[in-house]
Each structure stands twice: as C-alpha cells, then as structure tokens.
Write an enzyme that holds these catalytic residues in place. Structure first.
Site, PDB file in Angstrom:
ATOM      1  N   THR A   1      -2.036   1.984   6.356  1.00  0.00           N
ATOM      2  CA  THR A   1      -2.643   2.668   5.365  1.00  0.00           C
ATOM      3  C   THR A   1      -2.419   4.171   5.578  1.00  0.00           C
ATOM      4  O   THR A   1      -2.586   5.097   4.624  1.00  0.00           O
ATOM      5  CB  THR A   1      -4.257   2.494   5.808  1.00  0.00           C
ATOM      6  OG1 THR A   1      -4.560   1.157   5.920  1.00  0.00           O
ATOM      7  CG2 THR A   1      -5.333   3.287   4.872  1.00  0.00           C
TER       8      THR A   1
ATOM      9  N   HIS B   1      -8.160   8.091  14.277  1.00  0.00           N
ATOM     10  CA  HIS B   1      -9.623   7.936  14.932  1.00  0.00           C
ATOM     11  C   HIS B   1      -9.312   6.746  16.246  1.00  0.00           C
ATOM     12  O   HIS B   1     -10.242   6.438  16.874  1.00  0.00           O
ATOM     13  CB  HIS B   1     -10.798   7.304  14.167  1.00  0.00           C
ATOM     14  CG  HIS B   1      -9.792   5.971  13.205  1.00  0.00           C
ATOM     15  ND1 HIS B   1      -9.008   6.285  12.327  1.00  0.00           N
ATOM     16  CD2 HIS B   1     -10.223   4.610  13.287  1.00  0.00           C
ATOM     17  CE1 HIS B   1      -8.506   5.116  11.810  1.00  0.00           C
ATOM     18  NE2 HIS B   1      -9.445   4.055  12.369  1.00  0.00           N
TER      19      HIS B   1
ATOM     20  N   LYS C   1       3.190  10.370  10.751  1.00  0.00           N
ATOM     21  CA  LYS C   1       3.114  10.071   9.347  1.00  0.00           C
ATOM     22  C   LYS C   1       3.775  11.217   8.588  1.00  0.00           C
ATOM     23  O   LYS C   1       3.790  12.382   9.207  1.00  0.00           O
ATOM     24  CB  LYS C   1       1.486  10.246   8.934  1.00  0.00           C
ATOM     25  CG  LYS C   1       1.328  10.141   7.764  1.00  0.00           C
ATOM     26  CD  LYS C   1      -0.315  10.118   7.378  1.00  0.00           C
ATOM     27  CE  LYS C   1      -0.879  11.274   7.678  1.00  0.00           C
ATOM     28  NZ  LYS C   1      -2.228  11.768   6.890  1.00  0.00           N
TER      29      LYS C   1
ATOM     30  N   ASP D   1     -13.023  13.708  13.874  1.00  0.00           N
ATOM     31  CA  ASP D   1     -12.110  12.517  14.620  1.00  0.00           C
ATOM     32  C   ASP D   1     -10.884  13.161  14.972  1.00  0.00           C
ATOM     33  O   ASP D   1     -10.616  14.297  14.977  1.00  0.00           O
ATOM     34  CB  ASP D   1     -11.877  11.453  13.515  1.00  0.00           C
ATOM     35  CG  ASP D   1     -10.730  11.966  12.475  1.00  0.00           C
ATOM     36  OD1 ASP D   1     -10.692  12.875  12.048  1.00  0.00           O
ATOM     37  OD2 ASP D   1      -9.920  10.858  11.944  1.00  0.00           O
TER      38      ASP D   1
ATOM     39  N   ASP E   1      -9.460  14.872   9.975  1.00  0.00           N
ATOM     40  CA  ASP E   1      -9.702  14.588   8.698  1.00  0.00           C
ATOM     41  C   ASP E   1     -10.996  13.877   8.511  1.00  0.00           C
ATOM     42  O   ASP E   1     -11.453  13.703   7.031  1.00  0.00           O
ATOM     43  CB  ASP E   1      -8.338  13.976   7.977  1.00  0.00           C
ATOM     44  CG  ASP E   1      -8.147  12.513   8.844  1.00  0.00           C
ATOM     45  OD1 ASP E   1      -8.870  12.175   9.651  1.00  0.00           O
ATOM     46  OD2 ASP E   1      -7.157  11.991   8.150  1.00  0.00           O
ATOM     47  N   ARG E   2     -11.563  13.197   9.311  1.00  0.00           N
ATOM     48  CA  ARG E   2     -12.855  12.802   8.998  1.00  0.00           C
ATOM     49  C   ARG E   2     -14.171  13.587   9.382  1.00  0.00           C
ATOM     50  O   ARG E   2     -13.887  14.388  10.512  1.00  0.00           O
ATOM     51  CB  ARG E   2     -13.156  11.331   9.840  1.00  0.00           C
ATOM     52  CG  ARG E   2     -12.087  10.455   9.465  1.00  0.00           C
ATOM     53  CD  ARG E   2     -12.349   9.050  10.083  1.00  0.00           C
ATOM     54  NE  ARG E   2     -11.237   8.009   9.637  1.00  0.00           N
ATOM     55  CZ  ARG E   2     -11.618   6.690   9.726  1.00  0.00           C
ATOM     56  NH1 ARG E   2     -12.501   6.228  10.113  1.00  0.00           N
ATOM     57  NH2 ARG E   2     -10.194   6.023   9.372  1.00  0.00           N
TER      58      ARG E   2
ATOM     59  N   GLU F   1     -13.699   8.716   0.765  1.00  0.00           N
ATOM     60  CA  GLU F   1     -13.924   7.242   1.298  1.00  0.00           C
ATOM     61  C   GLU F   1     -15.060   6.989   1.812  1.00  0.00           C
ATOM     62  O   GLU F   1     -15.532   7.730   2.771  1.00  0.00           O
ATOM     63  CB  GLU F   1     -12.694   7.160   2.119  1.00  0.00           C
ATOM     64  CG  GLU F   1     -11.312   7.310   1.136  1.00  0.00           C
ATOM     65  CD  GLU F   1     -10.000   6.474   2.116  1.00  0.00           C
ATOM     66  OE1 GLU F   1      -9.647   5.451   1.796  1.00  0.00           O
ATOM     67  OE2 GLU F   1      -9.533   7.276   2.950  1.00  0.00           O
ATOM     68  N   GLU F   2     -15.625   5.882   1.889  1.00  0.00           N
ATOM     69  CA  GLU F   2     -16.431   5.343   2.919  1.00  0.00           C
ATOM     70  C   GLU F   2     -16.477   5.520   4.367  1.00  0.00           C
ATOM     71  O   GLU F   2     -17.269   5.603   5.084  1.00  0.00           O
ATOM     72  CB  GLU F   2     -16.989   3.849   2.639  1.00  0.00           C
ATOM     73  CG  GLU F   2     -15.706   2.669   2.732  1.00  0.00           C
ATOM     74  CD  GLU F   2     -15.282   2.543   3.914  1.00  0.00           C
ATOM     75  OE1 GLU F   2     -16.019   2.547   5.089  1.00  0.00           O
ATOM     76  OE2 GLU F   2     -13.974   2.576   4.197  1.00  0.00           O
TER      77      GLU F   2
ATOM     78  N   ARG G   1     -12.450  -6.100   7.611  1.00  0.00           N
ATOM     79  CA  ARG G   1     -13.490  -5.014   6.887  1.00  0.00           C
ATOM     80  C   ARG G   1     -14.276  -5.830   5.890  1.00  0.00           C
ATOM     81  O   ARG G   1     -13.932  -6.294   4.845  1.00  0.00           O
ATOM     82  CB  ARG G   1     -13.250  -3.779   6.602  1.00  0.00           C
ATOM     83  CG  ARG G   1     -12.108  -3.173   7.557  1.00  0.00           C
ATOM     84  CD  ARG G   1     -12.202  -1.466   7.400  1.00  0.00           C
ATOM     85  NE  ARG G   1     -11.186  -0.647   8.237  1.00  0.00           N
ATOM     86  CZ  ARG G   1     -10.965  -0.738   9.387  1.00  0.00           C
ATOM     87  NH1 ARG G   1     -12.059  -0.995   9.910  1.00  0.00           N
ATOM     88  NH2 ARG G   1     -10.254  -0.009   9.790  1.00  0.00           N
TER      89      ARG G   1
HETATM   90  C1  VG1 Z   1      -9.034   3.290   7.804  1.00  0.00           C
HETATM   91  C2  VG1 Z   1     -10.116   3.495   6.534  1.00  0.00           C
HETATM   92  C3  VG1 Z   1      -9.405   4.346   5.453  1.00  0.00           C
HETATM   93  C4  VG1 Z   1      -8.832   5.503   5.966  1.00  0.00           C
HETATM   94  C5  VG1 Z   1      -7.544   5.056   7.017  1.00  0.00           C
HETATM   95  C6  VG1 Z   1      -7.012   6.479   7.572  1.00  0.00           C
HETATM   96  O1  VG1 Z   1      -7.971   2.433   7.000  1.00  0.00           O
HETATM   97  O2  VG1 Z   1     -10.736   2.477   6.076  1.00  0.00           O
HETATM   98  O3  VG1 Z   1     -10.505   4.765   4.400  1.00  0.00           O
HETATM   99  O4  VG1 Z   1      -8.115   6.299   4.845  1.00  0.00           O
HETATM  100  O5  VG1 Z   1      -8.128   4.431   8.049  1.00  0.00           O
HETATM  101  O6  VG1 Z   1      -8.065   7.472   8.092  1.00  0.00           O
HETATM  102  P1  VG1 Z   1      -7.879   0.739   7.287  1.00  0.00           P
HETATM  103  O7  VG1 Z   1      -6.679   0.224   6.558  1.00  0.00           O
HETATM  104  O8  VG1 Z   1      -7.863   0.505   8.563  1.00  0.00           O
HETATM  105  O9  VG1 Z   1      -9.230   0.234   6.539  1.00  0.00           O
HETATM  106  V1  VG1 Z   1      -7.587   8.184   9.279  1.00  0.00           V
HETATM  107  O10 VG1 Z   1      -8.832   9.268   9.512  1.00  0.00           O
HETATM  108  O11 VG1 Z   1      -7.464   6.874  10.534  1.00  0.00           O
HETATM  109  O12 VG1 Z   1      -6.015   8.670   9.233  1.00  0.00           O
HETATM  110 CO    CO Z   2      -8.133  10.919  10.994  1.00  0.00          CO
END
Ligand code: VG1
Ligand code: CO
Length: 541
Positions: A18, A114, A126, A277, A281-282, A363-364, A496
């Site tokens: 992701t 996180h 990344k 986080d 970004d969170r 995002e949630e 999830r």
């Molecule tokens: C999770 C979240 C997603 C977010 C991603 C990266 O991904 O659900 O909404 O964009 O983390 O966030 P996943 O595939 O584990 O559901 V960050 O702040 O960890 O870069």
């Molecule tokens: Co993050």
C-alpha cells in the site's frame, strides 16, 4: 573514491505494498537487500542524471545506515544532488513539500510509518515521484519487475556523510546538501492557515497536548506550534524522535495512543489533543473525552474550509478511499462538488490532485490532506482544526456535534484481525468471493443486501485499472461492510473489516452499539472465527 559494480541476486518479494516496501529490520539487514531495491528504483526511473533527489526518514532504527548507502548509490547512478534532512530526519509530508518546492525528480522516504521500530521492528522504503506523491502502481510494478531480474548494483566507495552538520559536501561528482527539514514545510503551513488567529487562540489560554509519539513530528511541532504559534513549552510531548519510538507503536489511534485518550477523559484534559504517526502523515484529533473519527474529520474540514485562508477560494472536489465512511460525500453533495472514491493508499489520489479535480482527500486510517502536497499530512490536519477552533470559538466536541446535526452521522468502525495465517486469510477472501452473486436480496434481520462486489478502480484521469481492492457488501439502507487484506503488514496477513452506517436522527449512540447488527452479519457471512482463529478482532478503531 571508486565506482563499484557489485554482483547481486534477486530477493523474492520486493513488491511495494500500500505504501512502499515494508519488512522486518532483519530482512533489510540482509546483504544487498536495500541495495537491490534502491538499484531497481534507479533502473526504473528515467531522466534523472544530474538532477536532484530528496532523502530522509522518520528516524527509526536503520535510518542512518540506509541513508549512507543510498547516498553512495545515488552518486554512482548519476544523481546530481541529494537533499538529505538534518540528522536524516524528514517527515513524509515535508518530503512531498520539498520535492515540489525544489522541483526535484523525486524523493526517497525511509519509514514503516505506524509500524513499530527498533532492531526487532519494521523498516521501509518508499519512492516518491516529481509531483511529490508516492509512485503510482505502474511505477511500483516496474520497480518490482526490475528487482526480480537484478544482477548488479552501483555504489561509490566513499566516507559517510556527516548528517549532523547543515551545509553541502560531495560524494564523487554528486552534491550532498544536509538541509533543515522543517523550514520549507513550516513556511507552507504559514501560507495556508491563519497563524495570527491561532496565535491569538493560544494567547487567550487555549490548551493543546500534541503527542509526537517519539517519532518524526516532534521537531516540526516544536518549531511550528510552540515556536511560531506561541503555544507554551511542553505542549508537544514525546517530541524527540527515537530509533525505537520509545518502545511504543507510533500509530495515532485510540488503541495505541490510549494514554492520550485517558488524559483527555480526565479532569486535567486540555482543550484539544492530537497525535501523529511514525512518519508524520497520520493524525488523530481528540476532544474532551473522545477521538474524532477520521472519516468525520475529513467531512468537517471540507464543510468548514471557507474559514481557512488557503481554501477561501472554494473546494473543487473531494476524494476518499473506498472503505472511508461516506460522511464527506454528504458534504460534497450539499456543496455541489464532485466526490471520488479510490482504493486504499495515498498513491491513488495523486492523479485527481494533479488534474485539479479535488482540493481535499482522506482515509479512515487517520489520514487527511489537500492539494498543497501529494501525501497525507498530520500537522496540516491539526493546524486546520486549530484554525477552525480559533475562527469559530467553538470546541472540538461542539464542531463535531453541529456537523452531525446538519449532515447526520455516519457511524463507523474498523476491526482488524492481525497476524492471521496468510493462507487462511486468502481462503476467507475466496469464501466471500464465492458468495458475491448469491448475497443480493438476502436479508439479515432488518438489513437487506442490495449488492455485493469486489472493488475495481478505474482511474478517471489516466484510465488505469486497479483490481481486487476490497470486497463490499451494500445494504438497501446505505450501510456497507468492507473486507480487505492489509498491504502494509509484515507478519502473516491482517484482515480489515470496515463498517459504515448512516443515521440522520440518532446522533449520540456508541459506534460499536450502533454497528452491532452489521458486525454480527460480517461475522456470519465471512465465518470470521473459523477463518481467523479469533473470536474477536485484535484492534478496534
Ligand atoms: C494502511 C491504511 C491505509 C494507508 C496505509 C499507509 O494500509 O489502511 O489507509 O494509506 O496504511 O499509511 P493497509 O494496506 O495496511 O490497510 V502510512 O501512515 O502507514 O504510510
Ligand atoms: Co504514516
């Protein structure tokens, strides 16, 4: 100083998920593991010879080692200059800001966001492209393909660069600039928000507790919130970035930041609290006694954007990831602006932002941002809330309640089942897929299934198609249950399950109670205990 071509062999599984490539630190410590991935990036990206790259990370364990390797590889691959954050620190949103401001060809962020850090924790890398956003799928797929056929990588034998001294130096012909990672970002924040109004709010005695969770945001929050905005010293806690985040999980949600929630439920509570986080970004916004649901936060920011100087010109449109609650859609409908639904992950917002279709997205998972950069942005969201509180004189709780009274409330929750055996998690998804055709029309108590499908995204800007982005069950009353497997975990699979249920009138129920029927339906349809081996989720947010 000599250029070396080092022979190597591919590692399996260097496929970005992701958000970049995330693995255990021990995986990244294997010989050539990081080098292979970095070379695959340089082999994929074109036209960067002599140009500038931005580099930095969230300060987690292995950050410093990885930065020195990447600097030497960048020099060997013909990069003209690398801008690297002082002490290797650079938040994800600041990286995006710096890429855009300095028109670099891209950036590399070292973070597992996180996920926990330290030698036993996770590491990640990344690549962001010239628009400042995460590389889109066609780029990450190409990087992965290169990694699977890699035979060698290029590196220069050189001394390490001192990251604790601002200024420029050279590796071979390449310039290395160790820069202040906060300055450009802070300037941008000051250009968007009404800093005078926020300063006046603090001057009147407004209190904030900002928990930087010993991650990257400490230096940013100290300078912006305590420095530029005059909040009292001590407003920012856990401000020093630590390689292991102080042993905590730098994930700002009510579970991992429980202390902050407890504090906000105590008589000592400040007027507002917030947390960010690992890579900044969170964000989580906390009022007295409760955390604002991230989906609601996106909707509230959109509805009140006219109070922020940077958005006084209006909102063009909004986007949310598919599992995010539909609260922002209602705001968009009333404002008469388009709303878009994208797969999970920030990379899908980039095209909509570049094409001028949207102003806000979120995002949630505690992420919100705007067209100012191409990443989600924790401090931005917190400053947005401070700006709203300063302009309205209201409280966090007051703003949320007024929003629900006007738009109704989307009750929302996410249930995570972590460390599920991968084969069983895939079997669960297959079991759901096998029911997609037969679910429509079935009733579960008062809930009738309208349709069920697997989300495929058709990017309206470049026409690219992303399949298998989550299984959705829609009900006739507008409720939704969504199932997907995480793309950021590093151990087994994380399932999830997302619940979204709208109520226009009953506004003060507890979310888990309001969603109890949907939770029971999900348990039955997906046979959750049987496939996960768990009777309840490991994390509920
Ligand atoms: C999770 C979240 C997603 C977010 C991603 C990266 O991904 O659900 O909404 O964009 O983390 O966030 P996943 O595939 O584990 O559901 V960050 O702040 O960890 O870069
Ligand atoms: Co993050």
């Amino acid at each position: 100083m000599s250029l070396k071509l080092v022979e190597t062999a591919p590692y399996e599984g260097q496929k970005p998920g992701t958000s970049g490539l995330r693995k255990r630190v021990s995986v990244f410590q294997q010989p050539n593991y990081l080098e292979n991935f970095v070379q695959s990036v340089f082999d994929t990206v074109e036209g960067f010879t002599g140009k500038t790259l931005v580099l930095g990370g969230d300060g987690r364990f292995h950050n410093d080692v990885a930065i020195q390797t990447i600097l030497k590889m960048a020099a060997a691959n013909g990069v003209g200059k690398v801008m690297v954050g002082y002490n290797g620190i650079l938040s994800t949103p600041a990286c995006s800001c710096v890429i855009r401001k300095h028109k670099t060809f891209g950036g590399i962020v070292l973070s597992a966001s996180h996920n926990p850090g330290g030698p036993q924790g996770d590491f990640g890398i990344k690549f962001n492209i010239a628009n400042g956003g995460p590389a889109p799928e066609k780029v990450t797929d190409a990087i992965y393909a290169k990694s699977q056929a890699l035979k060698s990588y290029r590196i220069i034998d050189a001394a390490d660069v001192d990251l604790s001294a601002l200024g420029t130096t050279k590796i071979g012909d390449m310039v290395v600039e160790v820069f202040d990672p906060v300055a450009d970002y802070a300037d941008q924040m000051a250009s968007i928000f009404d800093f005078d109004a926020i300063r006046a709010l603090f001057a009147k005695g407004f209190t904030l507790r900002f928990d930087a969770m010993h991650a990257v945001c400490g230096p940013y929050a100290k300078r912006i919130i305590e420095g530029m905005l005059g909040a009292p010293e001590g407003t920012v806690i856990h401000a020093e970035p630590l390689p292991d985040f102080g042993g905590h999980h730098p994930d700002p949600n009510p579970v991992n930041a429980k202390d902050l929630l407890d504090f906000m439920a105590s008589p000592d509570a400040t007027d507002m609290a917030a947390a960010t986080d690992g890579d900044g970004d969170r964000n989580m916004i906390v009022g007295k006694g409760f955390a604002v649901s991230p989906s609601d936060s996106l909707a509230i920011l959109t509805a009140n954007a006219f109070l922020v100087p940077g958005y006084a010109g209006g909102v063009k449109g909004v986007a949310r990831s598919m599992p995010t609650s539909a609260a922002v859609d209602r705001v968009a409908d009333i404002l008469g602006i388009p709303h878009y639904e994208t797969p999970t992950g920030w990379k899908f917002f980039g095209n909509l932002l570049d094409d001028g279709r949207i102003t806000f997205c979120g995002e949630e998972s505690y992420g919100t941002s705007s067209l100012h950069i191409r990443e989600k942005d924790g401090i931005w969201a917190i400053l947005f809330w401070l700006n709203l509180l300063a302009k309205t004189g209201d409280s966090v709780g007051g703003l949320v309640e007024k929003h629900w009274q006007r738009f109704g409330r989307n009750y929302y929750s996410r249930h995570d089942y972590e460390s599920v055996d991968s084969a069983r998690a895939n079997a669960l998804m297959d079991h759901l897929r096998s029911q997609l055709d037969s679910l429509a029309g079935r009733s579960f108590g008062a809930f009738i299934v309208e349709k069920a499908d697997e989300f495929t995204y058709h990017d309206p800007v470049d026409g690219s198609v992303s399949e298998h982005q989550g299984i959705r069950i829609f009900f006739t009353d507008g409720s939704r249950i969504i199932f997907r497997l995480s793309g950021t975990g590093t151990v087994g699979a994380t399932l999830r399950v997302y619940f979204d249920h709208y109520d226009a009138k009953k506004l003060d129920l507890a979310p888990q109670a309001a969603l109890a029927d949907l939770i029971a339906i999900a348990t039955e349809v997906a046979r959750l205990p049987e496939f996960t081996g768990m009777t309840e989720p490991t994390v509920v947010t």
